[in-house]
Design a protein around this motif. Structure first.
Motif, PDB file in Angstrom:
ATOM      1  N   CYS A   1       0.756  -1.106  -0.052  1.00 18.43           N
ATOM      2  CA  CYS A   1      -0.065  -0.042   0.034  1.00 18.43           C
ATOM      3  C   CYS A   1       0.943   1.407   0.026  1.00 18.43           C
ATOM      4  O   CYS A   1       0.549   2.115  -0.811  1.00 18.43           O
ATOM      5  CB  CYS A   1      -0.987   0.182   1.154  1.00 18.43           C
ATOM      6  SG  CYS A   1      -2.249  -1.423   1.175  1.00 18.43           S
TER       7      CYS A   1
ATOM      8  N   GLU B   1       2.747   1.699  -3.407  1.00 16.67           N
ATOM      9  CA  GLU B   1       1.584   2.384  -4.222  1.00 16.67           C
ATOM     10  C   GLU B   1       1.406   3.950  -4.175  1.00 16.67           C
ATOM     11  O   GLU B   1       1.440   4.658  -5.080  1.00 16.67           O
ATOM     12  CB  GLU B   1       0.274   1.834  -4.461  1.00 16.67           C
ATOM     13  CG  GLU B   1       0.359   0.306  -4.946  1.00 16.67           C
ATOM     14  CD  GLU B   1      -0.932  -0.510  -4.874  1.00 16.67           C
ATOM     15  OE1 GLU B   1      -1.879   0.188  -5.430  1.00 16.67           O
ATOM     16  OE2 GLU B   1      -1.063  -1.570  -4.377  1.00 16.67           O
ATOM     17  N   ILE B   2       1.328   4.166  -2.875  1.00 13.95           N
ATOM     18  CA  ILE B   2       0.968   5.631  -2.572  1.00 13.95           C
ATOM     19  C   ILE B   2       2.184   6.435  -3.093  1.00 13.95           C
ATOM     20  O   ILE B   2       2.187   7.676  -3.466  1.00 13.95           O
ATOM     21  CB  ILE B   2       0.626   5.684  -1.000  1.00 13.95           C
ATOM     22  CG1 ILE B   2      -0.722   5.070  -0.874  1.00 13.95           C
ATOM     23  CG2 ILE B   2       0.488   7.388  -0.617  1.00 13.95           C
ATOM     24  CD1 ILE B   2      -1.111   4.923   0.734  1.00 13.95           C
TER      25      ILE B   2
ATOM     26  N   VAL C   1       2.176   7.148  -6.733  1.00 12.73           N
ATOM     27  CA  VAL C   1       1.202   8.230  -6.988  1.00 12.73           C
ATOM     28  C   VAL C   1       1.749   9.340  -6.695  1.00 12.73           C
ATOM     29  O   VAL C   1       1.957  10.591  -7.524  1.00 12.73           O
ATOM     30  CB  VAL C   1      -0.047   7.817  -6.341  1.00 12.73           C
ATOM     31  CG1 VAL C   1      -0.991   9.197  -6.607  1.00 12.73           C
ATOM     32  CG2 VAL C   1      -0.782   6.768  -7.023  1.00 12.73           C
ATOM     33  N   ALA C   2       2.501   9.599  -5.435  1.00 15.54           N
ATOM     34  CA  ALA C   2       3.037  10.814  -4.979  1.00 15.54           C
ATOM     35  C   ALA C   2       3.962  11.350  -5.767  1.00 15.54           C
ATOM     36  O   ALA C   2       4.259  12.622  -6.045  1.00 15.54           O
ATOM     37  CB  ALA C   2       3.211  10.824  -3.600  1.00 15.54           C
TER      38      ALA C   2
ATOM     39  N   ALA D   1      -4.801  13.570  -7.355  1.00 16.48           N
ATOM     40  CA  ALA D   1      -3.514  12.673  -6.720  1.00 16.48           C
ATOM     41  C   ALA D   1      -4.237  12.044  -5.589  1.00 16.48           C
ATOM     42  O   ALA D   1      -4.239  11.029  -5.243  1.00 16.48           O
ATOM     43  CB  ALA D   1      -2.584  13.616  -6.552  1.00 16.48           C
TER      44      ALA D   1
ATOM     45  N   ARG E   1      -6.711   9.252  -6.586  1.00 21.01           N
ATOM     46  CA  ARG E   1      -5.703   8.361  -6.697  1.00 21.01           C
ATOM     47  C   ARG E   1      -5.438   7.459  -5.724  1.00 21.01           C
ATOM     48  O   ARG E   1      -5.462   6.242  -5.544  1.00 21.01           O
ATOM     49  CB  ARG E   1      -4.680   8.421  -7.866  1.00 21.01           C
ATOM     50  CG  ARG E   1      -5.223   8.766  -9.121  1.00 21.01           C
ATOM     51  CD  ARG E   1      -4.335   9.302 -10.010  1.00 21.01           C
ATOM     52  NE  ARG E   1      -3.207   8.423 -10.340  1.00 21.01           N
ATOM     53  CZ  ARG E   1      -1.976   8.593 -10.533  1.00 21.01           C
ATOM     54  NH1 ARG E   1      -1.668  10.072 -10.936  1.00 21.01           N
ATOM     55  NH2 ARG E   1      -0.923   7.876 -10.733  1.00 21.01           N
ATOM     56  N   ILE E   2      -4.867   8.257  -4.763  1.00 20.86           N
ATOM     57  CA  ILE E   2      -4.473   7.506  -3.257  1.00 20.86           C
ATOM     58  C   ILE E   2      -5.650   7.002  -2.563  1.00 20.86           C
ATOM     59  O   ILE E   2      -5.660   6.127  -1.908  1.00 20.86           O
ATOM     60  CB  ILE E   2      -3.786   8.874  -2.444  1.00 20.86           C
ATOM     61  CG1 ILE E   2      -2.548   9.079  -3.388  1.00 20.86           C
ATOM     62  CG2 ILE E   2      -3.459   8.414  -1.177  1.00 20.86           C
ATOM     63  CD1 ILE E   2      -1.477  10.391  -2.711  1.00 20.86           C
TER      64      ILE E   2
ATOM     65  N   ILE F   1      -6.490   3.480  -3.476  1.00 17.25           N
ATOM     66  CA  ILE F   1      -5.457   2.743  -2.915  1.00 17.25           C
ATOM     67  C   ILE F   1      -5.804   2.342  -1.566  1.00 17.25           C
ATOM     68  O   ILE F   1      -5.763   1.315  -1.257  1.00 17.25           O
ATOM     69  CB  ILE F   1      -3.714   3.130  -3.164  1.00 17.25           C
ATOM     70  CG1 ILE F   1      -3.576   3.322  -4.331  1.00 17.25           C
ATOM     71  CG2 ILE F   1      -3.025   2.208  -2.197  1.00 17.25           C
ATOM     72  CD1 ILE F   1      -2.303   4.203  -4.662  1.00 17.25           C
ATOM     73  N   LEU F   2      -6.016   3.569  -0.623  1.00 16.22           N
ATOM     74  CA  LEU F   2      -6.111   3.373   0.682  1.00 16.22           C
ATOM     75  C   LEU F   2      -7.689   2.710   1.189  1.00 16.22           C
ATOM     76  O   LEU F   2      -7.801   2.057   2.248  1.00 16.22           O
ATOM     77  CB  LEU F   2      -6.326   4.775   1.305  1.00 16.22           C
ATOM     78  CG  LEU F   2      -5.119   5.252   1.388  1.00 16.22           C
ATOM     79  CD1 LEU F   2      -5.146   7.072   1.838  1.00 16.22           C
ATOM     80  CD2 LEU F   2      -4.344   4.683   2.359  1.00 16.22           C
TER      81      LEU F   2
ATOM     82  N   LEU G   1      -9.716  12.903   1.556  1.00 16.21           N
ATOM     83  CA  LEU G   1      -9.624  11.225   1.877  1.00 16.21           C
ATOM     84  C   LEU G   1     -11.171  10.878   2.489  1.00 16.21           C
ATOM     85  O   LEU G   1     -11.601   9.978   1.963  1.00 16.21           O
ATOM     86  CB  LEU G   1      -8.553  10.743   2.517  1.00 16.21           C
ATOM     87  CG  LEU G   1      -7.133  11.014   1.901  1.00 16.21           C
ATOM     88  CD1 LEU G   1      -6.113  10.768   2.955  1.00 16.21           C
ATOM     89  CD2 LEU G   1      -7.121  10.105   0.570  1.00 16.21           C
TER      90      LEU G   1
END
Length: 115
Positions: free
Chosen positions: A13, A16-17, A20-21, A42, A45-46, A49-50, A88
């Motif tokens: 995880c 992946e974050i 993206v960052a 962004a 997209r995060i 993932i989360l 988020l």
């Protein structure tokens, strides 16, 4: 996380974050805590993932450049970190284990002479 359920590990995880960052920085409108359109993308997209990494505990760090007063920059960086946290939350990410912290102009990612 449960490997039998095909959920990613915390390390996966975070990787992946980070990807993206690195590809798209979370940016804001100048002098504000309002996410820019690119920054909002962004965060979205995060968030995707989360949602598969619900057990993570994260610190969302906010920063500013060195223009302006140090106290103002610290407050702005805190507001920016909170804006990401709220983005988020709005994307239905469970954020109970997250914390938003503003660092002002400390530890910059680049010099103030860069865009």
């Amino acid at each position: 996380l449960d490997p039998l359920a095909a959920l990613p590990s915390p390390e996966e995880c975070l990787a992946e974050i980070a990807a993206v960052a690195d590809a798209a920085r979370i940016t804001f409108d100048p002098g504000s805590a309002t996410l820019s359109p690119e920054g909002g993308e962004a965060v979205a997209r995060i968030a995707a993932i989360l949602r598969a990494c619900a057990e993570l505990r994260l610190r969302i760090a906010g920063y500013t450049d060195a223009q302006g007063r140090e106290e103002s920059n610290l407050a702005l960086s805190q507001a920016r970190a909170e804006a990401v946290l709220e983005g988020l939350r709005a994307a239905r990410v469970p954020v109970a284990g997250f914390e938003a912290v503003g660092y002002g102009e400390a530890d910059p990612i680049a010099g103030n002479d860069t865009e």
